[in-house]
Motif scaffolding. Structure first.
Motif, PDB file in Angstrom:
ATOM      1  N   VAL A 160       9.330  25.915  68.370  1.00 63.10           N
ATOM      2  CA  VAL A 160      10.328  25.006  67.668  1.00 63.10           C
ATOM      3  C   VAL A 160      11.652  25.550  67.259  1.00 63.10           C
ATOM      4  CG1 VAL A 160      10.699  23.592  65.647  1.00 63.10           C
ATOM      5  CG2 VAL A 160       8.369  23.498  66.251  1.00 63.10           C
ATOM      6  N   GLY A 161      11.804  26.704  67.153  1.00 61.56           N
ATOM      7  CA  GLY A 161      13.259  27.357  67.137  1.00 61.56           C
ATOM      8  C   GLY A 161      13.798  27.456  68.419  1.00 61.56           C
ATOM      9  N   GLY A 163      16.713  21.924  53.174  1.00 56.45           N
ATOM     10  CA  GLY A 163      15.771  22.015  54.204  1.00 56.45           C
ATOM     11  C   GLY A 163      14.982  20.821  54.325  1.00 56.45           C
ATOM     12  N   VAL A 164      14.200  21.008  54.963  1.00 56.08           N
ATOM     13  CA  VAL A 164      13.070  19.856  55.317  1.00 56.08           C
ATOM     14  C   VAL A 164      11.592  20.297  55.604  1.00 56.08           C
ATOM     15  CG1 VAL A 164      13.959  19.846  57.717  1.00 56.08           C
ATOM     16  CG2 VAL A 164      12.742  17.816  56.787  1.00 56.08           C
ATOM     17  N   SER A 180       4.742  17.448  68.125  1.00 52.50           N
ATOM     18  CA  SER A 180       5.174  18.338  69.160  1.00 52.50           C
ATOM     19  C   SER A 180       6.352  18.919  68.706  1.00 52.50           C
ATOM     20  CB  SER A 180       5.445  17.455  70.456  1.00 52.50           C
ATOM     21  OG  SER A 180       6.498  16.787  70.537  1.00 52.50           O
ATOM     22  N   PRO A 181       6.470  20.182  69.565  1.00 50.24           N
ATOM     23  CA  PRO A 181       7.952  21.128  69.189  1.00 50.24           C
ATOM     24  C   PRO A 181       8.975  20.016  69.444  1.00 50.24           C
ATOM     25  CG  PRO A 181       6.288  22.562  70.256  1.00 50.24           C
ATOM     26  CD  PRO A 181       5.498  20.906  70.138  1.00 50.24           C
ATOM     27  N   ALA A 182       9.099  19.340  70.555  1.00 46.31           N
ATOM     28  CA  ALA A 182      10.306  18.352  70.876  1.00 46.31           C
ATOM     29  C   ALA A 182      10.560  17.636  69.763  1.00 46.31           C
ATOM     30  CB  ALA A 182      10.054  17.921  72.006  1.00 46.31           C
ATOM     31  N   VAL A 183       9.385  16.973  69.194  1.00 46.53           N
ATOM     32  CA  VAL A 183       9.610  15.981  67.999  1.00 46.53           C
ATOM     33  C   VAL A 183       9.979  16.646  66.598  1.00 46.53           C
ATOM     34  CG1 VAL A 183       8.204  14.307  66.538  1.00 46.53           C
ATOM     35  CG2 VAL A 183       7.914  14.313  68.858  1.00 46.53           C
ATOM     36  N   ASP A 186      13.710  17.610  67.059  1.00 47.08           N
ATOM     37  CA  ASP A 186      14.280  16.278  66.825  1.00 47.08           C
ATOM     38  C   ASP A 186      14.404  15.741  65.219  1.00 47.08           C
ATOM     39  OD1 ASP A 186      15.980  14.152  67.915  1.00 47.08           O
ATOM     40  OD2 ASP A 186      14.312  12.846  67.290  1.00 47.08           O
ATOM     41  N   GLN A 187      13.443  16.122  64.697  1.00 48.86           N
ATOM     42  CA  GLN A 187      13.544  15.728  63.282  1.00 48.86           C
ATOM     43  C   GLN A 187      14.467  16.581  62.545  1.00 48.86           C
ATOM     44  OE1 GLN A 187       9.266  15.986  62.407  1.00 48.86           O
ATOM     45  NE2 GLN A 187       8.962  14.040  62.767  1.00 48.86           N
ATOM     46  N   ILE A 188      14.374  17.825  62.984  1.00 46.31           N
ATOM     47  CA  ILE A 188      15.355  18.868  62.254  1.00 46.31           C
ATOM     48  C   ILE A 188      16.591  18.458  62.489  1.00 46.31           C
ATOM     49  CG2 ILE A 188      16.183  21.136  61.941  1.00 46.31           C
ATOM     50  CD1 ILE A 188      13.231  21.975  62.928  1.00 46.31           C
TER      51      ILE A 188
END
Length: 172
Positions: A24-25, A150-151, A158-161, A164-166
């Motif tokens: 994700v990073g 933070g969140v 998925s990592p892409a989602v 995108d949320q971040i």
């Protein structure tokens, strides 16, 4: 090149081993066009050997590691650049140490059920962290509280989602 008066954001993608911090990073850093740091790369060889042997790190073991990461965060802040760091940041005091390098540091806490994390850890082939350390990490984990920027995110996405949320949370 267009200059913005908006200060670049520095993120820590946090959570227990096997939750997807690195993936994700990397995804987030690429989307933001900033440098990605793999926190595990900053562990001493003694810490890596200890974890590979299935021995949980103590606060004392983590002290130099957290100091090195804080210095990287402070350097990015001083340079006025964004940064994404993958780091477990399990305890509030660890996050406070990292935040000392940048009071505006934000955290993206990746969270999910133990069974899913264990399944992911068992599927990994090139990582020193054994599944036996997952429970100690879950025990040590102090989730973000309402005073921390933070969140909290669900790793079933998925990592892409998640990246995108971040990014969407960053714009708030």
């Amino acid at each position: 090149m267009q200059h913005s008066s908006v200060e670049p954001v520095r993120w820590v993608v946090m959570g227990v081993c096997g939750c997807g911090k690195s993936e994700v990073g990397r995804e987030l850093a690429a989307a933001l066009g900033v440098r990605f740091l793999e926190g595990d790369a900053y562990h001493s060889t003694a810490n890596v050997a200890k974890m590979a042997a299935g021995i949980a790190l103590t606060d004392a073991d983590r002290a130099d590691w957290l100091q090195r990461l804080q210095e990287e965060i402070a350097s990015a802040r001083a340079a006025g650049v964004g940064l994404v760091l993958a780091c477990s940041a399990l305890k509030r005091r660890y996050r406070d140490l990292l935040r000392a390098g940048d009071p505006g540091l934000r955290f993206a806490h990746l969270s999910g059920p133990r069974e899913l994390i264990a399944e992911r850890m068992q599927a990994r082939t090139a990582h020193y962290m054994p599944l036996s350390l997952l429970d100690s990490q879950l025990r040590d984990l102090e989730p973000l509280d309402e005073t921390e920027a933070g969140v909290l995110l669900d790793i079933s996405n998925s990592p892409a989602v998640l990246a995108d949320q971040i990014r969407r949370h960053q714009d708030r």
